[in-house]
Design an enzyme around this catalytic site. Structure first.
Site, PDB file in Angstrom:
ATOM      1  N   TYR A  67       1.018  -1.152  -0.103  1.00 11.06           N
ATOM      2  CA  TYR A  67       0.096  -0.052  -0.208  1.00 11.06           C
ATOM      3  C   TYR A  67       0.960   1.411  -0.229  1.00 11.06           C
ATOM      4  O   TYR A  67       1.792   1.414   0.747  1.00 11.06           O
ATOM      5  CB  TYR A  67      -0.955  -0.173   1.058  1.00 11.06           C
ATOM      6  CG  TYR A  67      -1.774   1.222   1.350  1.00 11.06           C
ATOM      7  CD1 TYR A  67      -2.794   1.461   0.406  1.00 11.06           C
ATOM      8  CD2 TYR A  67      -1.530   2.334   2.349  1.00 11.06           C
ATOM      9  CE1 TYR A  67      -3.515   2.627   0.329  1.00 11.06           C
ATOM     10  CE2 TYR A  67      -2.225   3.445   2.421  1.00 11.06           C
ATOM     11  CZ  TYR A  67      -3.228   3.741   1.215  1.00 11.06           C
ATOM     12  OH  TYR A  67      -3.894   4.722   1.251  1.00 11.06           O
ATOM     13  N   GLY A  74      -6.487   4.796  -0.772  1.00  8.94           N
ATOM     14  CA  GLY A  74      -8.229   4.774  -0.126  1.00  8.94           C
ATOM     15  C   GLY A  74      -8.963   3.619  -0.449  1.00  8.94           C
ATOM     16  O   GLY A  74      -8.625   2.540  -0.595  1.00  8.94           O
ATOM     17  N   HIS A  97      -5.845  15.444  -4.966  1.00  7.13           N
ATOM     18  CA  HIS A  97      -6.195  15.852  -3.459  1.00  7.13           C
ATOM     19  C   HIS A  97      -5.997  17.344  -3.184  1.00  7.13           C
ATOM     20  O   HIS A  97      -6.569  17.810  -2.217  1.00  7.13           O
ATOM     21  CB  HIS A  97      -5.127  15.102  -2.577  1.00  7.13           C
ATOM     22  CG  HIS A  97      -5.701  13.532  -2.554  1.00  7.13           C
ATOM     23  ND1 HIS A  97      -5.923  12.954  -3.635  1.00  7.13           N
ATOM     24  CD2 HIS A  97      -5.648  12.883  -1.603  1.00  7.13           C
ATOM     25  CE1 HIS A  97      -6.095  11.691  -3.066  1.00  7.13           C
ATOM     26  NE2 HIS A  97      -6.087  11.479  -1.913  1.00  7.13           N
ATOM     27  N   ASN A 210      -0.347  12.658   4.547  1.00  5.98           N
ATOM     28  CA  ASN A 210      -1.007  11.852   5.535  1.00  5.98           C
ATOM     29  C   ASN A 210      -0.473  12.211   6.954  1.00  5.98           C
ATOM     30  O   ASN A 210       0.223  11.742   7.675  1.00  5.98           O
ATOM     31  CB  ASN A 210      -0.705  10.453   5.452  1.00  5.98           C
ATOM     32  CG  ASN A 210      -1.916   9.578   4.794  1.00  5.98           C
ATOM     33  OD1 ASN A 210      -2.789  10.010   5.726  1.00  5.98           O
ATOM     34  ND2 ASN A 210      -1.574   8.480   4.088  1.00  5.98           N
ATOM     35  N   ARG A 298     -15.860  37.140  42.706  1.00  4.70           N
ATOM     36  CA  ARG A 298     -15.535  36.071  43.791  1.00  4.70           C
ATOM     37  C   ARG A 298     -14.720  34.856  43.223  1.00  4.70           C
ATOM     38  O   ARG A 298     -14.042  34.236  43.538  1.00  4.70           O
ATOM     39  CB  ARG A 298     -16.451  35.718  44.829  1.00  4.70           C
ATOM     40  CG  ARG A 298     -16.177  35.187  45.909  1.00  4.70           C
ATOM     41  CD  ARG A 298     -17.156  34.825  46.939  1.00  4.70           C
ATOM     42  NE  ARG A 298     -18.408  35.307  46.434  1.00  4.70           N
ATOM     43  CZ  ARG A 298     -19.421  34.568  46.851  1.00  4.70           C
ATOM     44  NH1 ARG A 298     -19.236  33.337  47.382  1.00  4.70           N
ATOM     45  NH2 ARG A 298     -20.801  35.191  46.757  1.00  4.70           N
TER      46      ARG A 298
END
Length: 528
Positions: A67, A74, A97, A210, A298
């Site tokens: 891969y 994807g 992309h 990535n 306070r």
């Protein structure tokens, strides 16, 4: 966005950050992102890059699909890609992309994004060649900032579109801003600086895309800005307490020791230090009995302190993420190349949202204190709206409207982005973090919080001057130093109505640049 500088320092004044395989600090990231520090690769990083690239080259030479090396990406990861198409594959993933839309994000965000990606590349876990890492450093050093758009990241599989636009610039494509701030084609900018486009090889396109680098960079910058704003808010809270003739007894260390939240103790200690020597605190106990001050006065340390503890948690997450090598697949030290899910942005997304929630509440309590200063029925003797001649003059009435509008906006921005998820990539990426969106809205939160604190500063400084003039009581040396410094910074004091926006803008700049904090510390010494 107003709080964030985008300019580069002159080359002669720029520090150098050396990127090794690990060990970068948040301060170094800010030096590169905001101040244009130069970047160099260490010899260690180059050796590790060379060694892990040999692993990738060996895998690429084998017939088995791996891969990111010899497959699609994807939902298309099932296709084996032959050697003749792999350069095209890496080029195509970057081009396809780089699909962002919307306005450009800020220069410092893009520089942080680029630098943090370089940090991970230099870890040696990505398999990128040394010359690609050097090209990334060259782009930063030349002051070339690729155009990155607001929309395009789901905060999972990394900040994909933003990182793709940066990788596109390495290939000599797209548009970028030069060191002069002008937009030009990337190829022209590279040529002007004697740089050559990079041809990406196996895995390199994927490795450049990535990562959680965009959301991490924005987290680191927000943390630095919020540390300053939280300390400044302690100063303005102390000024308001004093102007309202409140009691500082609630700030005693022993009271905060029995509820041992560190941030609460720090905030109370800051306020107590700022109020030391005041003739105004506690005056109401004699001539106008009040059993207790209002919660907004306070409980200031409890609210600000909870936010400080949130910052501390977020800093821990940022420190861990800064030490990470986020990529998919990764080259492990034993030479294995493994797929993983470390690109999911959930750890960063959660704290980005948590910071927005805490900051919105800090703004909310500051606005309530400001309103109390302006209301003559609750301010214990101050004129309505701190006006010179109430009725003829409106004083700070509409400044508080503006502050209220900002607080309302902050409440909307505090709605978490990280509870959302929307599937993508044909249901392969079926759960995402939305961390980029959380980071983008946090930047707006930081800006708006600075404005809210600035309005409290304007009101509290004016109230202290009016109180001093009416009673002859002396403010604390530290709060009075803040008043004087604000006036020197063009934040005008009491008087007839005038065009108020310039005063508010000056106060905003004074707070953002640390003016209120530095003035207080000139008397108290370092605050926490």
């Amino acid at each position: 966005m107003d709080m964030h500088s985008g300019s580069m320092e002159p080359s002669g004044s720029r520090e150098t950050v050396v990127v090794a395989t690990s060990g970068l600090t948040p301060e170094q990231v800010l030096a590169v992102a905001r101040h244009g520090a130069r970047v160099e690769l260490s010899e260690e990083a180059v050796r590790e890059l060379t060694a892990t690239r040999e692993v990738v080259d060996a895998l690429a030479a084998k017939p088995d699909p791996v891969y990111g090396v010899s497959t699609g990406f994807g939902a298309l990861a099932t296709r084996h890609i032959g050697p003749d198409l792999r350069t095209r594959l890496q080029r195509n993933i970057v081009r396809s992309h780089a699909a962002g839309m919307g306005p450009r994000v800020e220069r410092e965000v893009v520089r942080a994004l680029m630098f943090l990606r370089l940090k991970t590349v230099c870890s040696g876990r990505t398999g990128v060649r040394p010359q690609v890492a050097q090209a990334m450093a060259d782009l930063l050093n030349a002051g070339i900032t690729p155009v990155v758009h607001e929309y395009g990241s789901l905060g999972c599989s990394g900040d994909l579109a933003p990182l793709s636009h940066c990788a596109l610039a390495l290939m000599g494509e797209g548009e970028a801003e030069g060191p002069d701030g002008e937009l030009r084609p990337v190829r022209e900018l590279l040529a002007a600086h004697g740089l050559q486009p990079v041809e990406l090889r196996e895995k390199e396109g994927l490795a450049l895309l990535n990562g959680t680098d965009g959301m991490l960079g924005m987290l680191l910058m927000a943390l630095a800005d919020l540390r300053l704003l939280y300390a400044s808010a302690d100063v303005t809270a102390a000024m308001t307490l004093e102007a309202l003739l409140g009691t500082d007894r609630v700030l005693a260390p022993e009271l905060h020791a029995i509820r041992p939240h560190p941030g609460q103790a720090d905030s109370a200690a800051n306020m107590l230090a700022v109020l030391r020597g005041s003739e105004m605190t506690g005056q109401h106990q004699g001539d106008e009995p009040r059993v207790q001050d209002a919660y907004s006065v306070r409980c200031a340390p409890q609210v600000a302190g909870a936010g400080r503890d949130t910052l501390t948690h977020a800093e821990l997450v940022a420190e861990r993420e800064l030490a990470a090598a986020v990529d998919n697949p990764v080259v492990l030290p034993d030479g294995r190349v493994e797929s993983n899910g470390n690109f999911h942005g959930a750890p960063v997304a959660y704290v980005l949202d948590f910071l927005a929630i805490a900051a919105a509440d800090l703004a909310s309590i500051a606005e309530r204190r400001t309103d109390r200063l302006l209301d003559r029925t609750r301010s214990h003797g101050l004129p309505a709206f701190l006006a010179d001649d109430p009725g003829v003059d409106s004083g700070l009435m509409i400044a508080q409207y503006t502050q209220a509008a900002l607080v309302s906006e902050l409440k909307r921005l505090a709605v978490p982005a990280s509870v959302d998820s929307i599937p993508s990539s044909a249901m392969q990426e079926d759960h995402v973090s939305m961390g980029w969106s959380a980071a983008r809205k946090l930047r707006q939160v930081v800006d708006d919080l600075g404005r809210v604190v600035a309005v409290e500063l304007v009101a509290a400084s004016r109230a202290l001057e009016l109180r001093r003039g009416a009673t002859g009581l002396a403010p604390a040396p530290a709060t009075w130093a803040v008043v004087r410094a604000a006036r020197a910074a063009d934040v005008a004091g009491p008087g007839p109505d005038r065009y108020l926006a310039p005063d508010l803008a000056a106060a905003e700049a004074f707070v953002r640049e640390g003016g209120a904090l530095h003035a207080a510390q000139s008397v108290t010494g370092p605050l926490r």
